[in-house]
Design an enzyme around this catalytic site. Structure first.
Site, mmCIF file in Angstrom:
data_model
loop_
_atom_site.group_PDB
_atom_site.id
_atom_site.type_symbol
_atom_site.label_atom_id
_atom_site.label_comp_id
_atom_site.label_asym_id
_atom_site.label_seq_id
_atom_site.Cartn_x
_atom_site.Cartn_y
_atom_site.Cartn_z
ATOM 1 N N SER A 84 0.852 -1.184 0.000
ATOM 2 C CA SER A 84 0.000 0.000 0.000
ATOM 3 C C SER A 84 0.887 1.231 0.000
ATOM 4 C CB SER A 84 -0.876 0.007 1.267
ATOM 5 O OG SER A 84 -1.561 1.241 1.419
ATOM 6 N N TYR A 133 -2.879 -0.588 10.171
ATOM 7 C CA TYR A 133 -2.776 -0.939 8.754
ATOM 8 C C TYR A 133 -1.416 -0.541 8.200
ATOM 9 C CZ TYR A 133 -4.003 -1.361 3.821
ATOM 10 O OH TYR A 133 -4.038 -1.725 2.500
ATOM 11 N N LYS A 172 1.458 -3.096 6.513
ATOM 12 C CA LYS A 172 1.962 -2.978 5.146
ATOM 13 C C LYS A 172 3.445 -2.644 5.105
ATOM 14 C CE LYS A 172 -1.758 -4.286 3.155
ATOM 15 N NZ LYS A 172 -1.793 -5.609 2.477
#
Length: 228
Positions: free
Chosen positions: A134, A147, A151
């Site tokens: 990401s 998150y 990533k």
């Protein structure tokens, strides 16, 4: 080509599945949602196959892998797409259970799938492993720290894996870019609608993935035209 994809029931995984099949490739996928898996089974018969699998559960991944590899289906491409987003909040307000669930899917789930399928690819000394990263795996934003952490971990995990593979194989962390998905809407609400749909993205991402070569091994890549 034989392509394995996790998280195929919606979003980017569903769009990639549909596009790869349209291009004539065989897809073997998994997802956590039984309704989505059933829908794919009804729409696409053999040689494609779809199973309900929670990638964070190593035993279930092992059973899925044994079934797929038992058919002699060593993948040409393995795409770890399954992932979760946390409910946007400052890190100290993210419940421990939600944090653990996200890490177990996004990081441990990726490792579980690699552990199951990559040995067969290594034995064949060929294949491409794409782990979905990401922009938040290379930068950060407030309220999505779990998150981001997951990533950033995918970036490091994939680059280390790339150094472990036999010559000729490929492992890349791939930033898909900014696409209108349920995950993006979880963060940006209706503002996500200003970005391209997953189906349009897949028409660019699929040929991009198919063209990956040994020269790309270990590179942090982004799908062209979707940088945001």
């Amino acid at each position: 080509m034989k392509i394995i994809i996790t998280g195929v029931t919606r979003g980017l995984g569903r769009a990639l599945t549909e596009e790869f099949i349209r291009l004539g490739h065989t897809v073997m996928g998994c997802g956590r949602g039984s309704e989505g898996v059933f829908d794919l089974r009804m729409k696409y018969g053999a040689p494609h196959s779809f199973d309900v699998v929670d990638v964070s559960n190593a035993t279930k991944v092992g059973m899925w892998g044994a079934r797929v590899l038992g058919f002699g289906e060593v993948p040409d491409i393995l795409i770890n797409n399954a992932g979760l987003m946390n409910t946007p909040a400052p890190l100290w307000n993210v419940p421990a259970e939600e944090f653990a669930t996200l890490v177990n899917v996004n990081i441990t789930g990726t490792a579980n799938v690699i552990r199951e399928f990559v040995p067969a690819m290594v034995a064949a000394k060929k294949g491409v492993i794409v782990n979905l990263s990401s922009g938040w795996g290379r930068g950060v934003s407030p309220d999505v720290a779990p998150y981001c952490a997951s990533k950033w971990a995918i970036e490091g995990l994939t680059k280390a894996l790339a150094e472990e593979l036999p010559s000729g194989m490929v492992a890349v962390p791939l930033n898909p870019g900014v696409i209108d998905t349920d995950m993006l809407r979880q963060c940006w609400g209706e503002g996500a609608g200003n970005y391209p749909k997953a189906e349009a993205w897949a028409k660019v991402a699929s040929p991009f993935i198919l063209k990956l070569s040994a020269a790309d091994n270990g590179r942090s890549l982004t799908v062209p035209d979707f940088e945001g």
